[in-house]
Design an enzyme around this catalytic site. Structure first.
Site, short mmCIF file in Angstrom:
data_model
loop_
_atom_site.label_atom_id
_atom_site.label_comp_id
_atom_site.label_asym_id
_atom_site.label_seq_id
_atom_site.Cartn_x
_atom_site.Cartn_y
_atom_site.Cartn_z
N CYS A 67 -58.03 91.91 78.71
CA CYS A 67 -56.99 92.30 79.68
C CYS A 67 -57.64 92.82 80.97
CB CYS A 67 -56.09 93.37 79.07
SG CYS A 67 -54.76 93.83 80.20
N CYS A 71 -56.43 100.50 81.87
CA CYS A 71 -55.83 101.63 81.17
C CYS A 71 -56.93 102.37 80.39
CB CYS A 71 -54.73 101.16 80.22
SG CYS A 71 -53.55 100.05 81.03
N CYS A 74 -57.50 102.13 76.54
CA CYS A 74 -57.27 100.85 75.86
C CYS A 74 -58.56 100.07 75.56
CB CYS A 74 -56.33 99.99 76.68
SG CYS A 74 -55.95 98.45 75.80
N CYS A 111 -42.65 93.27 66.22
CA CYS A 111 -43.06 93.40 67.63
C CYS A 111 -44.32 92.57 67.87
CB CYS A 111 -43.36 94.85 67.97
SG CYS A 111 -42.04 95.97 67.50
N CYS A 142 -39.23 92.08 69.16
CA CYS A 142 -39.66 92.90 70.29
C CYS A 142 -40.94 92.26 70.84
CB CYS A 142 -39.94 94.33 69.83
SG CYS A 142 -40.55 95.40 71.15
N CYS A 202 -37.68 99.40 75.10
CA CYS A 202 -38.55 100.26 74.30
C CYS A 202 -39.57 100.84 75.27
CB CYS A 202 -39.23 99.43 73.21
SG CYS A 202 -40.51 100.31 72.31
N ARG A 274 -39.93 106.98 68.17
CA ARG A 274 -40.89 106.36 67.24
C ARG A 274 -42.20 107.11 67.19
NH1 ARG A 274 -41.43 100.82 68.62
NH2 ARG A 274 -39.46 100.63 67.56
#
Ligand code: SF4
Length: 329
Positions: A67, A71, A74, A111, A142, A202, A274
């Site tokens: 990616c 972040c 991550c 998901c 999701c 979400c 969650r």
């Protein structure tokens, strides 16, 4: 014997759904005495939900690593050396096999996560086919694919997508310390496109990333003052991964995590809150407190994208000990 009476400034937590939560109000909730906060969270939780029911989702990484975003938490970012290698988008058959297994293990929602800044249209078409296939198994669907355009959100809705996950991650003030490759406003824009397309939202964040308690409160205040509350609010505890800038972040006090859950419950009474990443490192007792604080959804399965999650057997045993049952969809 004299009885000491304590005057407590309890903010308005009547359980009515509000969208005008101020930062000051949410910060005041965070500093309530723990018993008072837990009582309010329980009271609000029981207005809208059976506190013994837990919604169960399974998360599959359909496209791992590589990616371009930065972040700081991550392991899938190309900016950090974490040992996660970039993989191609999974095949439809492989995804459906995982979805069938998830359903058999008791999941109600499946998901699918892809490590993209935003999906290319040709990739989105493949994801739409996956959404249709997973839905046909009788599961809610999701996806979390990064930033979307309004047209992409419409396309996903057309494929039957039930939920789109796009987290705010942290408070507006702390955000710049965590991500520099996309703005907070871009996140809010994607959320509004998802909403406008008629897909459930979400959206939550991660705590334990070096933010202050006020900044944790500000994250919840931002979520709770969205025009419509996210239907699902994942609260993640940072999983510190070697090679990421947050590998050595100080561990968050588990009771502070529980407070975050409780404040999310009080301010977003009708949302599924969650208990997400970070459960692997939590004791059963901390998780039990999180359920008491109003968490009513978990991710089930041995991995969360690329980080570990408690084994299903441990989850089943904990739910049994607590008298919790899976929520029917
Ligand atoms: S959190 Fe998502 S957007 Fe950020 S680096 Fe990881 S995969 Fe990319």
């Amino acid at each position: 014997m004299s009885v000491i009476s304590v005057e407590r400034a309890v903010p308005d937590t009547s359980g009515l759904v509000r969208h005008d939560w101020t930062r000051a109000e949410v910060r005041a909730l965070f500093v309530l005495p723990f018993p008072d906060l837990m009582f309010e969270a329980q009271r609000v939780h029981r207005v809208y939900f059976d506190p013994c029911e837990v919604q169960i989702s399974t998360l599959l990484s359909i496209k791992t690593g590589g990616c371009p975003e930065d972040c700081a938490y991550c392991p899938q970012s190309t900016h950090y050396e974490t040992g996660v290698t970039a993989e191609k988008l999974m095949s439809l058959d492989a995804v459906l096999a995982q979805a069938r297994a998830a359903k058999q293990a008791g999941a109600g929602r499946f998901c699918m996560g892809a490590a993209w800044r935003s999906p290319k249209d040709r990739d989105l078409e493949q994801v739409c086919t996956m959404v249709e296939g997973v839905k046909s198994l009788g599961l809610e669907t999701c996806a979390t694919l990064g930033m979307l355009t309004p047209a992409q959100a419409e396309r996903l809705k057309g494929a039957g997508l039930d939920y789109y996950n796009h987290n705010l991650d942290t408070s507006p003030d702390h955000y710049g310390d965590i991500i520099t490759t996309r703005t907070y406003q871009e996140r809010l824009d994607t959320l509004s496109y998802v909403r406008e397309a008629g897909i459930h939202v979400c959206c939550g964040g991660i705590v334990g990333m070096g933010e202050s308690e006020d900044e944790r409160a500000d994250l919840i205040a931002t979520l709770a003052s969205l025009p419509q509350h996210p239907e699902s609010v994942p609260i993640n505890a940072l999983v510190r991964v070697e090679g990421t800038p947050l590998a050595d972040a100080a561990q968050l006090d588990p009771l502070e995590f529980v407070r975050t859950i409780a404040v999310a419950r009080v301010t977003m009474p009708r949302s599924m809150v969650r208990l997400s990443a970070g459960r692997e490192e939590m004791t059963d007792e901390a998780q039990a407190l999180a359920f008491l604080a109003g968490a009513n959804s978990i991710f089930y399965g041995p991995r969360l994208l690329t980080t570990p999650n408690p084994a299903e057997a441990r989850d089943r045993a904990l739910m049994e000990r607590l008298g919790l049952v899976p929520m029917a969809i």
